[in-house]
Design an enzyme around this catalytic site. Structure first.
Site, short mmCIF file in Angstrom:
data_model
loop_
_atom_site.label_atom_id
_atom_site.label_comp_id
_atom_site.label_asym_id
_atom_site.label_seq_id
_atom_site.Cartn_x
_atom_site.Cartn_y
_atom_site.Cartn_z
CB ALA A 8 10.08 17.69 -38.84
CB VAL A 142 10.82 14.83 -45.22
CG1 VAL A 142 10.13 14.03 -44.13
CG2 VAL A 142 11.23 13.91 -46.37
CD GLU A 143 10.96 17.39 -40.15
OE1 GLU A 143 9.88 17.73 -39.64
OE2 GLU A 143 11.65 16.44 -39.73
#
Length: 361
Positions: A8, A142-143
């Site tokens: 991810a 973050v993904e």
């Protein structure tokens, strides 16, 4: 999700060499993709692809005409092949550069809004799966920056390209191509089950989907209908995304209440750093054996009862950074097999938590 596993952030492999080999690709390289590059070459005339379609139909109890028709729509995308190429040998890893791509005011404020808007779902996920909100918030941030960047590639094209034309220059080309063929099979089975045209879903250049960038196999195994509306929607339902990420971590052995890592220093006279680094990110050493090899821990870490790993984060020409990783640190790397990724998730989640209005966490 993932494997990723996920996944991810599964927008794909990072441009900088700060990544270890990921279970699932991480967030994307900054690159402009022209319309012609997205058109690609149809797989309709490839006998090996049609044979694969028949095999999938047999294994998944699908109509072979349906699987053939789906893969006839798939296209080989040269840009995907290019993006999957490994970084040049000898490229220095740099944690500071890697971190700067994810820990910034824009992403932190987006995380605060996401936490505030989804506080009830985050709290329920912690109650049911034991995973704290900051870890879930860190992953989704973050993904995809909380759903802002979920990918613009047709998942069908990305998975087909990496299944049948994975770059041979990659050191693990055969293994990775096998992985993506399994993901392509899972994707076709999932879309058939959902009654969705396989050519419609969009995701990363590695085939990861939705806010948490789950790979198809992770979606099938760990995605949950956390909002209770009768279907799983990781693109539009933040609640489903939150529950699915927490469920994923629980499935991989998350320990409620356990820290992800501790600070570590070294007694240079006794230090056996080579032995401490040999297991990489896998927690292997008891606290006594960790200390016996020259690690120095604070009082809280010295009371830890589980195994530890010495995590090294290189900083280019500057000295590396080190932490003592616990089993929970290792669980985060099951989402993306990289200590740099895990630290980015942890630190983004912490920064968002610290930025929450007083009493809002």
């Amino acid at each position: 999700m993932i494997r990723a596993v996920s996944l991810a952030a599964a927008l794909a492999a990072f441009a900088i060499a700060a990544t270890a080999a990921p279970t699932k690709p991480a967030p994307p390289k900054k690159i402009k993709v022209s319309a012609p590059a997205r058109q690609g070459t149809p797989y309709a005339g490839r006998e090996d692809v049609m044979a694969f379609a028949d095999e999938v139909a047999e294994r998944q109890c699908l109509d072979p005409q349906w699987t053939r028709a789906a893969l006839r729509e798939a296209r080989m995308l040269p840009v995907v092949v290019r993006l999957m190429q490994p970084a040049p040998a000898g490229t220095p890893k740099n944690w500071a550069v890697y971190r700067s791509r994810f820990i910034d005011p824009v992403r932190i404020q987006a995380g605060v809004r996401f936490w505030q808007e989804n506080r009830a779902a985050l709290e329920r996920a912690q109650q049911e799966y034991g995973v704290p909100p900051e870890i879930v918030v860190g992953i989704i941030g973050v993904e995809t920056i909380y759903g802002q960047q979920m990918g613009t590639f047709r998942v069908l094209d990305a998975l087909a390209t990496l299944s049948f034309d994975f770059p041979q220059a990659h050191p693990r080309a055969a293994e990775r191509a096998k992985f993506f063929r399994n993901e392509l099979e899972q994707f076709l089975a999932l879309q058939h089950q959902l009654g969705v045209d396989p050519a419609k879903p969009l995701g990363s250049y590695a085939g990861a989907m939705g806010m948490p960038q789950f790979m198809p196999g992770s979606w099938s195994r760990w995605a949950v209908d956390f909002d209770g509306d009768g279907r799983i929607d990781l693109w539009r339902s933040a609640t489903d995304a939150i529950g699915s990420v927490a469920h994923y971590f629980k499935a991989f052995g998350w320990h409620p209440g356990m820290p992800t890592h501790f600070p570590v220093a070294f007694d240079e006279q006794r230090l056996d750093k080579e032995t401490l680094l040999a297991p990489d990110i896998l927690p292997t050493f008891s606290v006594p054996s960790f200390l016996a090899k020259g690690a120095v821990l604070d009082e809280a870490a010295a009371q830890h009862t589980g195994p530890l790993a010495l995590i090294e984060l290189q900083n280019g020409a500057e000295p590396p950074s080190y932490v003592a990783g616990t089993e929970n640190f290792y669980v985060i790397t099951r989402y993306n097999w990289s200590s740099y990724y895990a630290m980015a998730v942890i630190e983004l989640g912490r920064e968002v938590k610290d930025a929450m209005p007083r009493g809002g966490s």
